[in-house]
Design an enzyme around this catalytic site. Structure first.
Site, short mmCIF file in Angstrom:
data_model
loop_
_atom_site.label_atom_id
_atom_site.label_comp_id
_atom_site.label_asym_id
_atom_site.label_seq_id
_atom_site.Cartn_x
_atom_site.Cartn_y
_atom_site.Cartn_z
N ASN A 13 -34.71 63.26 -45.70
CA ASN A 13 -35.75 64.09 -46.32
C ASN A 13 -35.06 65.11 -47.23
O ASN A 13 -34.56 66.13 -46.78
CB ASN A 13 -36.56 64.80 -45.22
N LYS A 15 -36.37 67.03 -49.34
CA LYS A 15 -37.20 68.23 -49.62
C LYS A 15 -37.20 68.52 -51.13
O LYS A 15 -37.30 67.58 -51.91
CB LYS A 15 -36.71 69.41 -48.77
N HIS A 97 -45.66 67.65 -42.90
CA HIS A 97 -44.39 68.32 -42.59
C HIS A 97 -44.66 69.80 -42.31
O HIS A 97 -45.50 70.42 -42.97
CB HIS A 97 -43.39 68.16 -43.73
N GLU A 99 -43.17 72.36 -43.09
CA GLU A 99 -43.02 73.26 -44.25
C GLU A 99 -44.28 73.26 -45.11
O GLU A 99 -44.62 74.27 -45.73
CB GLU A 99 -41.78 72.85 -45.07
N GLU A 154 -40.20 67.49 -34.52
CA GLU A 154 -39.24 68.50 -34.97
C GLU A 154 -39.61 69.86 -34.39
O GLU A 154 -40.60 70.46 -34.81
CB GLU A 154 -39.26 68.62 -36.49
N GLY A 160 -33.63 73.33 -40.12
CA GLY A 160 -32.80 74.07 -41.08
C GLY A 160 -32.05 75.25 -40.48
O GLY A 160 -31.57 76.12 -41.21
N SER A 200 -31.99 70.00 -37.73
CA SER A 200 -30.55 70.28 -37.69
C SER A 200 -29.70 69.10 -37.18
O SER A 200 -28.72 69.29 -36.46
CB SER A 200 -30.26 71.53 -36.87
P1 PGA Z 1 -33.11 69.88 -41.24
O1 PGA Z 1 -34.60 69.47 -41.67
O2 PGA Z 1 -32.39 68.61 -40.89
O3 PGA Z 1 -32.53 70.56 -42.45
O4 PGA Z 1 -33.23 70.79 -40.07
C1 PGA Z 1 -35.29 68.47 -41.03
C2 PGA Z 1 -36.68 68.34 -41.61
O5 PGA Z 1 -37.39 69.35 -41.70
O6 PGA Z 1 -37.12 67.25 -42.02
#
Ligand code: PGA
Length: 239
Positions: A13, A15, A97, A99, A154, A160, A200
């Protein structure tokens, strides 16, 4: 009835990265080359919309969109339809997602519409799950589309942050998710829906997650922008 998918699904992903098509193409090509021999995993790249056609042209891996709208066409400024994604050769889509929930105010009602539209267009639909919204997000989804559903779990605090969950705890969460899927979509879907872990993931912890009971793959954010790191993540299941 087969229990879980045998191939691990590993989704990069990206982003809102990278910033131009040269960088996107270069990262994509490196990943394609690096994971070519991986037999135990299905690698999917989710770039920003604007890079999808160019990466599709390069080829070599399935592509995911990071979002989709629930209508096929019309006056919906700024939106992208499931049909448009299909027409550029996209086969997966991430929906809901965390976010987008946080920064764009996406509600479970909107996510539920997106899930239904994406599944009925034949897209493999990766529903991002953070805590207890599964029932509202999947309300009214027809069992006949369940084979294209994927759940990505998640924990919010793990996205992140560099603090991943414990692989042992994922089994418990996967069981909880399967119990919910059983109630909503029945036994077959409860057994067969892949449940991915995200938050992460890096080259150091990937193998433990990929080997954890009940985990069907990974959703990788930050680490998927570093070709070597991401390739190592994919390779950790092939050793
Ligand atoms: P990350 O993000 O691996 O940077 O923690 C995962 C995600 O939100 O898809």
């Amino acid at each position: 009835m087969k229990k879980y998918n045998t191939k691990k699904i590993i989704i990069a992903n990206w982003k809102m990265n990278p910033q131009n098509s040269e960088q996107a193409a270069s990262l994509f090509k490196k990943i394609v080359l690096g994971v070519k021999k991986s037999r135990k995993s299905k690698v999917v790249v989710a770039p920003p919309f604007v890079f999808l056609p160019a990466l599709q042209k390069i080829g070599g891996l399935d592509l995911a969109a990071q979002d989709v709208f629930w209508k096929d066409e019309g006056a919906y400024t700024g939106e992208i339809s499931p049909k448009m994604l299909k027409n550029v050769g996209v086969s997966y889509v991430i929906v809901g997602h965390s976010e987008r929930r946080e920064f764009l105010g996406e509600t479970d009602e909107m996510i539920n519409r997106k899930v239904k539209a994406a599944l009925s267009a034949g897209l493999k639909t990766v529903l991002n799950f953070v805590k207890d919204e599964l029932r509202s997000d999947l309300e009214g989804v027809s069992q006949r589309f369940a084979k294209n559903l994927i759940i990505a779990y998640e924990p919010l605090w793990a996205i992140g942050t560099g603090n991943a969950a414990e692989p042992d705890d994922i089994f418990e969460m996967a069981t909880y998710i399967r119990r919910n899927i059983f109630d909503i979509l029945g036994k077959k879907a409860a057994y067969e829906t892949p449940i991915l872990y995200g938050g992460s993931v890096d080259r150091k912890n990937a193998e433990a997650f990929l080997r954890a009971r009940g985990v069907g793959g990974l959703l990788v954010g930050g680490a998927s922008l570093l070709s070597k790191e991401f390739i190592d993540i994919v390779k950790s299941i092939n050793v």
